[in-house]
Design an enzyme around this catalytic site. Structure first.
Site, PDB file in Angstrom:
ATOM      1  N   LYS A  13       0.822  -1.209   0.000  1.00  0.00           N
ATOM      2  CA  LYS A  13       0.000   0.000   0.000  1.00  0.00           C
ATOM      3  C   LYS A  13       0.859   1.264   0.000  1.00  0.00           C
ATOM      4  O   LYS A  13       0.625   2.174  -0.781  1.00  0.00           O
ATOM      5  CB  LYS A  13      -0.869  -0.042   1.266  1.00  0.00           C
ATOM      6  CG  LYS A  13      -2.147   0.701   1.195  1.00  0.00           C
ATOM      7  CD  LYS A  13      -3.152   0.208   2.258  1.00  0.00           C
ATOM      8  CE  LYS A  13      -2.541  -0.293   3.539  1.00  0.00           C
ATOM      9  NZ  LYS A  13      -2.331   0.747   4.559  1.00  0.00           N
ATOM     10  N   ARG A  88      -9.867   2.855   9.388  1.00  0.00           N
ATOM     11  CA  ARG A  88      -9.465   1.483   9.669  1.00  0.00           C
ATOM     12  C   ARG A  88     -10.532   0.747  10.477  1.00  0.00           C
ATOM     13  O   ARG A  88     -10.376  -0.431  10.762  1.00  0.00           O
ATOM     14  CB  ARG A  88      -8.182   1.517  10.498  1.00  0.00           C
ATOM     15  CG  ARG A  88      -6.999   0.803   9.864  1.00  0.00           C
ATOM     16  CD  ARG A  88      -5.862   0.944  10.847  1.00  0.00           C
ATOM     17  NE  ARG A  88      -4.703   0.183  10.507  1.00  0.00           N
ATOM     18  CZ  ARG A  88      -3.700   0.642   9.763  1.00  0.00           C
ATOM     19  NH1 ARG A  88      -3.782   1.839   9.222  1.00  0.00           N
ATOM     20  NH2 ARG A  88      -2.656  -0.115   9.550  1.00  0.00           N
ATOM     21  N   ARG A 127      10.687  -7.275   4.993  1.00  0.00           N
ATOM     22  CA  ARG A 127      10.797  -5.837   5.235  1.00  0.00           C
ATOM     23  C   ARG A 127      11.327  -5.579   6.654  1.00  0.00           C
ATOM     24  O   ARG A 127      12.075  -4.636   6.875  1.00  0.00           O
ATOM     25  CB  ARG A 127       9.410  -5.201   5.067  1.00  0.00           C
ATOM     26  CG  ARG A 127       9.384  -3.714   5.301  1.00  0.00           C
ATOM     27  CD  ARG A 127       8.055  -3.114   4.905  1.00  0.00           C
ATOM     28  NE  ARG A 127       7.035  -3.338   5.928  1.00  0.00           N
ATOM     29  CZ  ARG A 127       5.759  -2.984   5.806  1.00  0.00           C
ATOM     30  NH1 ARG A 127       5.341  -2.418   4.689  1.00  0.00           N
ATOM     31  NH2 ARG A 127       4.901  -3.197   6.757  1.00  0.00           N
ATOM     32  N   ARG A 133      11.384  -1.901  10.952  1.00  0.00           N
ATOM     33  CA  ARG A 133      10.207  -1.308  11.589  1.00  0.00           C
ATOM     34  C   ARG A 133       9.874  -2.101  12.844  1.00  0.00           C
ATOM     35  O   ARG A 133       9.800  -3.321  12.801  1.00  0.00           O
ATOM     36  CB  ARG A 133       9.027  -1.347  10.615  1.00  0.00           C
ATOM     37  CG  ARG A 133       8.489   0.035  10.296  1.00  0.00           C
ATOM     38  CD  ARG A 133       7.424  -0.024   9.249  1.00  0.00           C
ATOM     39  NE  ARG A 133       6.143  -0.442   9.815  1.00  0.00           N
ATOM     40  CZ  ARG A 133       4.995  -0.314   9.163  1.00  0.00           C
ATOM     41  NH1 ARG A 133       4.977   0.224   7.954  1.00  0.00           N
ATOM     42  NH2 ARG A 133       3.876  -0.712   9.705  1.00  0.00           N
ATOM     43  N   ARG A 144      -1.366  -7.850  13.487  1.00  0.00           N
ATOM     44  CA  ARG A 144      -1.887  -6.829  12.568  1.00  0.00           C
ATOM     45  C   ARG A 144      -2.805  -7.446  11.520  1.00  0.00           C
ATOM     46  O   ARG A 144      -3.785  -6.841  11.099  1.00  0.00           O
ATOM     47  CB  ARG A 144      -0.728  -6.060  11.919  1.00  0.00           C
ATOM     48  CG  ARG A 144      -0.186  -4.973  12.858  1.00  0.00           C
ATOM     49  CD  ARG A 144       1.245  -4.616  12.569  1.00  0.00           C
ATOM     50  NE  ARG A 144       1.419  -4.055  11.246  1.00  0.00           N
ATOM     51  CZ  ARG A 144       2.543  -4.160  10.534  1.00  0.00           C
ATOM     52  NH1 ARG A 144       3.569  -4.830  11.021  1.00  0.00           N
ATOM     53  NH2 ARG A 144       2.623  -3.619   9.352  1.00  0.00           N
TER      54      ARG A 144
END
Ligand code: ADP
Length: 193
Positions: A13, A88, A127, A133, A144
């Site tokens: 995204k 969300r 990632r 992160r 998540r």
């Protein structure tokens, strides 16, 4: 144009949003980025958000809605925007509807990127190693995903009912996916004349 971008974590995204805002010359409003900035700057909002984010849980609707409302009223948002990571929850979507109704600036399009969950989880774990992160650990990635299914996925139906939804297959090269997005944007665009 006023666009909402939906999609599960790891679907690409962020990358596609950055390309689309450059293409359309509209501001990129990412609540995830705004919250990460608040944490970095040690603001009161950042202090409230940090723990929830690191656990892969959503920050409270109130906090996020305040951030978004303030952002929407800045002058660069007058001609359109792209929301990435907001709304969300159904409550946030209803809040956005009320906000837009009071400003008589309706939403033009909701893009939903979708992809096979096992591919998305692999992407995120990769990632995690590259970007570091703090919410990309295997446990938070799973949390998540669960949060997305339970809290955010109902928005797909919510916007489909309003005839605003375009679904985009996120599996393919970045360019292929971007072309699909551009095609949906062209179709949703009001006629220039
Ligand atoms: P991703 O879509 O990759 O999970 P984001 O950068 O959009 O990541 O969001 C990261 C985290 O920020 C979320 O897991 C959540 O804790 C918080 N967050 C971002 N946007 C919202 C929102 N609209 N409502 C509640 N929490 C949010």
């Amino acid at each position: 144009m006023r666009i909402v971008f939906l999609g599960p974590p790891g679907v690409g995204k962020g990358t596609q949003c950055r390309r689309l805002v450059a293409d359309l010359r509209i501001p990129h409003v990412s609540t995830g980025d705004m919250l990460r900035r608040a944490i970095r700057d040690r603001t009161p909002v950042g202090r409230l958000a940090a723990e929830r984010m690191d656990a892969g849980q959503l920050v409270s609707d109130d906090i996020v809605q305040q951030l978004v409302e303030r952002r929407l009223d800045s002058p660069d948002c007058a001609e359109g925007w792209l929301f990435d990571g907001f709304p969300r929850t159904i409550a946030q979507a209803e809040f956005l509807d009320r906000m837009l109704a009071s400003r008589t600036t309706p939403l033009d399009l909701v893009l939903e990127l979708f992809g096979d969950e096992s591919i998305l989880v692999q992407r995120m774990l990769r990632r995690a190693r590259v970007e570091g992160r703090t919410d990309d650990t295997p446990e938070t990635v799973r949390a998540r995903m669960r949060v997305y299914h339970s809290q955010t996925e109902p928005l797909v139906e919510y916007y489909a009912r309003k005839n605003l939804l375009a679904r985009i297959d996120a599996i393919g090269t970045r360019n292929e996916v971007f072309e699909r997005i551009q095609e949906s944007v062209r179709r949703a665009r009001p006629n220039p004349d």
